[in-house]
Design a protein around this motif. Structure first.
Motif, PDB file in Angstrom:
ATOM      1  N   ILE A  11       0.894  -1.338   0.105  1.00 49.34           N
ATOM      2  CA  ILE A  11      -0.007   0.024   0.168  1.00 49.34           C
ATOM      3  C   ILE A  11       0.994   1.378  -0.015  1.00 49.34           C
ATOM      4  N   SER A  12       2.165   1.068   0.317  1.00 48.12           N
ATOM      5  CA  SER A  12       3.084   2.077   0.361  1.00 48.12           C
ATOM      6  C   SER A  12       4.061   2.501  -0.938  1.00 48.12           C
ATOM      7  N   ALA A  13       3.817   1.104  -1.625  1.00 53.56           N
ATOM      8  CA  ALA A  13       4.779   1.322  -2.915  1.00 53.56           C
ATOM      9  C   ALA A  13       4.757   2.512  -3.844  1.00 53.56           C
ATOM     10  N   GLU A  14       3.754   2.691  -3.867  1.00 54.62           N
ATOM     11  CA  GLU A  14       3.328   3.910  -4.853  1.00 54.62           C
ATOM     12  C   GLU A  14       3.633   5.204  -4.209  1.00 54.62           C
ATOM     13  N   SER A  15       3.749   5.215  -2.916  1.00 55.07           N
ATOM     14  CA  SER A  15       4.558   6.401  -2.215  1.00 55.07           C
ATOM     15  C   SER A  15       5.935   6.454  -2.326  1.00 55.07           C
ATOM     16  N   GLY A  16       6.717   5.454  -3.072  1.00 52.84           N
ATOM     17  CA  GLY A  16       7.955   5.299  -3.255  1.00 52.84           C
ATOM     18  C   GLY A  16       8.932   4.597  -2.157  1.00 52.84           C
ATOM     19  N   LEU A  17       8.110   4.123  -1.379  1.00 53.74           N
ATOM     20  CA  LEU A  17       8.703   3.196  -0.445  1.00 53.74           C
ATOM     21  C   LEU A  17       8.865   1.800  -0.831  1.00 53.74           C
ATOM     22  N   GLY A  18      10.150   1.246  -0.577  1.00 54.49           N
ATOM     23  CA  GLY A  18      10.137  -0.297  -1.454  1.00 54.49           C
ATOM     24  C   GLY A  18       9.434  -1.077  -0.605  1.00 54.49           C
ATOM     25  N   THR A  19       9.130  -1.996  -1.378  1.00 57.44           N
ATOM     26  CA  THR A  19       8.394  -3.477  -0.702  1.00 57.44           C
ATOM     27  C   THR A  19       9.482  -4.087  -0.327  1.00 57.44           C
ATOM     28  N   PHE A  20       9.158  -5.583   0.378  1.00 55.66           N
ATOM     29  CA  PHE A  20      10.066  -6.245   0.769  1.00 55.66           C
ATOM     30  C   PHE A  20      10.610  -7.605  -0.205  1.00 55.66           C
ATOM     31  N   ARG A  21       9.665  -8.068  -0.728  1.00 57.79           N
ATOM     32  CA  ARG A  21       9.835  -9.284  -1.476  1.00 57.79           C
ATOM     33  C   ARG A  21       9.771  -9.059  -2.877  1.00 57.79           C
ATOM     34  N   ASP A  22       9.434  -7.911  -3.678  1.00 53.71           N
ATOM     35  CA  ASP A  22       9.082  -7.666  -5.009  1.00 53.71           C
ATOM     36  C   ASP A  22      10.796  -7.707  -5.429  1.00 53.71           C
ATOM     37  N   PRO A  23      10.626  -7.754  -6.795  1.00 51.54           N
ATOM     38  CA  PRO A  23      12.074  -7.585  -7.541  1.00 51.54           C
ATOM     39  C   PRO A  23      12.385  -6.036  -7.104  1.00 51.54           C
ATOM     40  N   GLY A  24      13.713  -6.067  -6.416  1.00 59.50           N
ATOM     41  CA  GLY A  24      14.317  -5.112  -6.066  1.00 59.50           C
ATOM     42  C   GLY A  24      13.660  -4.505  -4.644  1.00 59.50           C
ATOM     43  N   GLY A  25      13.122  -5.448  -3.966  1.00 61.95           N
ATOM     44  CA  GLY A  25      12.737  -5.176  -2.678  1.00 61.95           C
ATOM     45  C   GLY A  25      13.588  -5.223  -1.656  1.00 61.95           C
ATOM     46  N   LEU A  26      13.319  -4.685  -0.529  1.00 57.58           N
ATOM     47  CA  LEU A  26      14.525  -4.785   0.739  1.00 57.58           C
ATOM     48  C   LEU A  26      15.252  -5.977   1.050  1.00 57.58           C
TER      49      LEU A  26
END
Ligand code: BV8
Length: 228
Positions: A11-26
């Motif tokens: 829900i915060s991805a489109e605010s520019g905060l990375g997710t954890f497990r998506d490609p490139g995630g934290l």
């Protein structure tokens, strides 16, 4: 009507905060076992502080998006009609609050808070943390940590969460992969209680099969569509 909403990093991805497990995630770029466990903090506190200081800067720079705003509207609307939104988030950012949500349950703690491991005092904290940061309450150095729940630590507010979940008329999960427990187990608990379940996510989560309904797409479109 009582609605239980569980949110995750999506829900915060489109605010520019990375997710954890998506490609490139934290957790794709950093090893959570080296940065998000009590053992990691005991072994390399400066490395852990650097990781969370960077994320805290990211949260300060981020702004809530249309999905956060839609949930704040949902909360106000339900309350006005004598119902309730129980907004439980796995996220440690403060974007729900900055979007206007009044009651947010942070089951994994809050990045914008710090806690002293020596005296237990916790407080809002927007600055960087370091090993020699003195606790404002007890003065000791070396014990200030991010007030978040690491792997192996018990999530917060579990009793209130279980009570609200059992008392809800609808369970909605938004922007979570369903990879982390006990949050990932909430949908099974809702189903066992005969509560309707709905997943809103960019893609099917690990627990997608347990949801009765699903809407897939970016949260900034799917959540306002669901709420309004
Ligand atoms: C516990 C806070 C016991 C800090 C986090 C071995 C040892 C110890 C424990 C365990 C173990 N094995 C398993 C466990 C349990 C462990 C666990 O579940 N591990 C997993 C990895 C297998 N859990 C724990 O340790 C928990 N504690 O079990 O204690 C206990 C339990 C109950 C009662 C008594 C005792 C503690 C877990 C909390 C760890 N802290 N974070 C920090 O943030 O740094 S975890 C971290 O994962 C975040 O909190 C995050 O929120 C959470 C879940 O991830 P998601 O939010 O779902 O994010 P993710 O990237 O995975 O997915 C994003 C989703 O969004 C994707 O589906 C994507 O498709 C979607 N998306 C992307 N973009 C968009 C989108 N959706 C919509 N729109 C978009 N634009």
């Amino acid at each position: 009507m009582n609605v239980f909403v569980l949110t995750g990093a999506g829900i915060s991805a489109e605010s520019g905060l990375g997710t954890f497990r998506d490609p490139g995630g934290l957790w794709r770029r950093f090893d959570p076992m080296r940065l998000a466990t009590p053992e990691a903090f005991a072994e390399a506190p400066e490395e852990v502080h650097a990781f969370y200081n960077l994320r805290r800067q990211g949260v300060r720079a981020a702004v809530p998006n249309a999905a956060h705003a839609a949930l704040a509207r949902l909360e106000a609307g339900l309350t006005a009609r004598g119902g309730r939104l129980f907004l439980c988030t796995q996220n440690v950012d403060d974007l729900h609050e900055r979007a206007g949500a009044r009651a947010v349950i942070h089951m994994h703690g809050e990045l914008m808070r710090a806690r002293c491991t020596a005296c237990g005092a916790g407080r809002p904290w927007a600055d960087d943390l370091a090993v020699d940061t003195a606790c404002p309450a007890c003065g000791r150095r070396g014990g200030m940590r991010p007030d978040v729940v690491w792997f192996g630590e018990v999530p917060l507010h579990l009793d209130a969460i279980a009570e609200a979940l059992d008392d809800s008329d609808l369970f909605v999960a938004i922007g979570t992969s369903g990879a982390v427990y006990p949050a990932a187990g909430f949908v099974a608990r809702a189903r066992a209680a005969g509560i309707p379940t709905h997943e809103i996510n960019l893609a099917p989560s690990d627990t997608a099969g347990l949801f009765m309904k699903a809407t897939y797409g970016p949260a900034t479109q799917a959540v306002p569509d669901f709420v309004d």
